[in-house]
Design a protein around this motif. Structure first.
Motif, PDB file in Angstrom:
ATOM      1  N   THR A 103       0.835  -1.199   0.000  1.00  0.00           N
ATOM      2  CA  THR A 103       0.000   0.000   0.000  1.00  0.00           C
ATOM      3  C   THR A 103       0.872   1.252   0.000  1.00  0.00           C
ATOM      4  O   THR A 103       0.584   2.219  -0.710  1.00  0.00           O
ATOM      5  N   GLN A 161      -8.523   0.116  -1.303  1.00  0.00           N
ATOM      6  CA  GLN A 161      -8.735  -1.162  -0.628  1.00  0.00           C
ATOM      7  C   GLN A 161     -10.153  -1.256  -0.064  1.00  0.00           C
ATOM      8  O   GLN A 161     -10.778  -2.297  -0.113  1.00  0.00           O
ATOM      9  N   ASP A 195      -5.591  -1.433  -5.128  1.00  0.00           N
ATOM     10  CA  ASP A 195      -5.087  -1.921  -3.845  1.00  0.00           C
ATOM     11  C   ASP A 195      -6.004  -3.019  -3.307  1.00  0.00           C
ATOM     12  O   ASP A 195      -7.042  -2.732  -2.723  1.00  0.00           O
ATOM     13  N   GLU A 196      -5.626  -4.243  -3.496  1.00  0.00           N
ATOM     14  CA  GLU A 196      -6.402  -5.409  -3.052  1.00  0.00           C
ATOM     15  C   GLU A 196      -7.900  -5.214  -3.297  1.00  0.00           C
ATOM     16  O   GLU A 196      -8.704  -5.317  -2.373  1.00  0.00           O
TER      17      GLU A 196
HETATM   18 MG   LIG Z   1      -2.305  -2.605   2.106  1.00  0.00          MG
END
Ligand SMILES: [Mg+2]
Ligand SMILES: Nc1ncnc2c1ncn2[C@@H]1O[C@H](COP(=O)(O)OP(=O)(O)OP(=O)(O)O)[C@@H](O)[C@H]1O
Lengths: 323, 275
Positions: A44, A83, A159-160
């Motif tokens: 991140t 995320q 991000d994920e």
């Molecule tokens: Mg992360």
């Protein structure tokens, strides 16, 4: 050819803690590139430096050969899918997607058209006037995606994006994401801690470990020729036998010795687990080490406690420089 | 369980009944009685106080009070918003800054208003200084006007705006602000398009907490306005002191209450769409 994105010696410290450490990376235009690593390894932080939310302590970030570092986030031609999605709760689906276009002063007609196309792309047509609290997690994720894609950035940071979805939806979205990327042709920098996701989606990937890049390459290269023990173990289960490493699927099992010239070791079966398309056997070698084997044909009725031979082909051996 | 809950309600309910509803009832009764010669109230019952309430003089004062309060509330919001944002972002200094916001409450409001008067009057600190350095020849009329009243109200009620604003701004998901920047919004646009709309509940709560007390304020108007800038609160106060017209005072305070209730409802409903 010049890479689209290049990280040179990128370093970021939080107080005394070095979150990322002299990272070097080059991502080609149009690539689906994944950054894979365990929780807390600095994925991140790397994305946040590229997006402009963190200022690196050292190093440079080049997009198309120009440094992004002096630019604030709102001047970078890079967009992020967060995320936790970060969809604006006070705006409708449509208004969320229009947000970036409005900031660029795009005229109303064009905004309406682009928003419609973007929502069609992520299959959200019909949900335009809903608020984020009136749609599901997967739909929010699509809004976040549409909101970034509609701006046609040179680079999309993810991000994920799939980590908050349930496993079934995650698999489905994985395929959709890949198709989408191929269709729009935007370069994706995809962050994940899920090796299966990274291996199945990426053109290239980088494995990160405590702030450093361990190895960069295609999924096949990294899986077949990991450069470090960390990479070998992070990309899937692996057995260490006599200085070489072997993936469970490279190992075979038989009751009798397979014959001369073939590398084989005696082992005792501990457990067998039926996994549908394959069977996993956990065995113990003569030296007491555990050895995991996955075989396609579960028909050989081998049960726990049985004495067997584990054998493999030399070509399947993985040699790691300094394990 | 239900029974237990009822018991917990009892102390609060008793206090409300004795200290709020009973006095309110007395005020309502007084407003329908006649004025006593030396203050107080007498029979017979009458509604004449209410006909006087709608005298244009009082309506003008009421109207003035409303806009002075509204303006003060708006100024509080404009000053309080950046302050609340700043405190919410101040990291480890938050507690210190919040305490500083509340620090004025440690001394009496009256003393603080007198302090302002010492600053603002013709021979006060500001005028003396400006005269001494020859920036002005005549003292500036800083005190005893509507501007001074608004200053006093803003000063007095600013913390009531800052605290609820802080409470909402502090809870904002920081990734929303990142998302706004990511989509091309400059910091100013992010405040206007994301932070302000999402702080609506705090802005509405703060506005009520400032507007309602401003509307009834009489001390600030009396001292800083010097009797020249009258608010509806001063009219009420006068009826119970110099004018000795309790029924009329009661009627006006009920009118004031009605206006306050109306504003609460309007802000509660329309505020949602307005912001
Ligand atoms: Mg992360
Ligand atoms: N704002 C911050 N202040 C201090 N330390 C931080 C900050 N942000 C991240 N870190 C630290 O830096 C390291 C890397 O964090 P980062 O969020 O980049 O990890 P990650 O790889 O994204 O992990 P995850 O998979 O759990 O999201 C962690 O040790 C984290 O504790």
């Amino acid at each position: 050819m010049q890479p689209l994105l290049e990280l040179r010696g990128l370093t970021k410290d939080f107080a005394t803690h070095r979150a990322i450490d002299t990272i070097a990376l080059a991502i080609a235009r149009g690539e689906f590139f994944s950054l894979l690593g365990p929780s807390g390894c600095g994925k991140t932080t790397t994305l946040r430096c590229i997006a402009g939310f963190e200022t690196p302590n050292a190093g440079d970030i080049l997009l198309d050969g120009r440094s992004l570092v002096p630019l604030p986030p709102y001047r970078r031609n890079v967009n992020t899918v967060f995320q936790n999605y970060a969809v604006f709760p006070h705006l409708t689906v449509q208004q969320n997607v229009a947000f970036g276009l409005e900031r660029r002063g795009v005229n109303n007609g064009a905004i309406t058209r682009k928003v419609r196309d973007a929502l069609a792309l992520v299959e959200l047509t019909g949900k335009e006037t809903r608020y984020p609290n009136q749609i599901s997690g997967g739909e929010k994720q699509r809004v976040a995606l549409a909101r970034a894609l509609v701006l046609e950035p040179e680079l999309l940071l993810l991000d994920e994006p799939l980590s908050a979805l349930d496993p079934k939806l995650r698999k489905q979205m994985r395929i959709e994401l890949k198709t989408l990327q191929a269709r729009v042709g935007i370069t994706f920098l995809f962050v994940t801690h899920d090796q299966e996701e990274a291996l199945s989606l990426s053109d290239s990937l980088a494995v990160m470990n405590s702030g450093r890049i361990e190895q960069v390459g295609t999924p096949r290269e990294l899986y077949r020729q990991p450069a470090s023990r960390f990479v070998a173990e992070f990309l899937g289960e692996i057995n260490w036998i006599d200085q070489v490493a072997l993936r469970p699927e490279s190992l075979n099992i038989s009751k009798n010795h397979p014959g001369g010239g073939i590398k084989a070791l005696p082992a005792t079966v501990q457990t067998t687990t039926f996994l549908g398309n394959r069977t996993q056997l956990r065995t113990t070698l003569a030296n007491g080490r555990e050895c995991v084997i996955e075989v396609q044909d579960a028909a050989q009725n081998i049960g726990p406690g049985e004495q067997v031979h584990v054998w493999w082909r030399t070509s399947d051996e993985i040699h790691i420089p300094n394990p | 369980m239900r029974r237990l809950r009822a018991w917990f309600l009892l102390p609060g309910a008793t206090i409300m009944a004795v200290l709020f509803f009973a006095p309110l009832l007395i005020v309502v009764l007084y407003s329908f009685l006649s004025r006593g010669a030396y203050g107080g109230v007498e029979l017979p019952w009458t509604a004449s106080s209410y006909t006087r309430v709608f005298d244009s003089l009082y309506l003008a004062i009421l109207w003035r009070s409303i806009w002075v309060s509204a303006l003060s509330t708006a100024i509080c919001a404009l000053l309080g918003f950046p302050l609340a944002l700043y405190i919410a972002r101040a990291g480890s200094n938050r507690t210190l800054l919040l305490n500083l916001v509340m620090l004025p409450f440690w001394t009496s409001f009256l003393i603080r208003i007198y302090a302002w008067m010492f600053l603002l009057r013709d021979t006060g600190l500001i005028n003396s200084f400006l005269l001494a350095v020859h920036v002005i020849r005549q003292p500036l009329p800083l005190l005893f006007n509507t501007g001074a009243v608004i200053l006093g109200l803003v000063y007095g009620y600013l913390p009531f705006m800052v605290l609820p604003l802080y409470a909402t701004v502090e809870k904002l998901d920081p990734s929303l602000l990142d998302a706004a920047a990511d989509l091309g919004a400059s910091p100013a646009i992010t405040v206007w398009k994301v932070i302000v709309p999402l702080s609506k509940p705090g802005i509405l709560a703060g506005s009520l907490l400032v507007f309602i007390p401003c509307l009834g304020a009489y001390l600030t108007a009396d001292l800083m306005g010097g009797g020249k800038s009258v608010m509806i609160g001063n009219v009420v106060q006068n009826q119970f002191t110099t004018s000795r017209d309790w029924p009329f005072g009661a009627a006006i305070s009920l009118l004031l209450m009605a206006v306050a209730l109306l504003v609460t409802r309007v802000i509660g409903r329309k505020g949602e769409q307005l912001l």
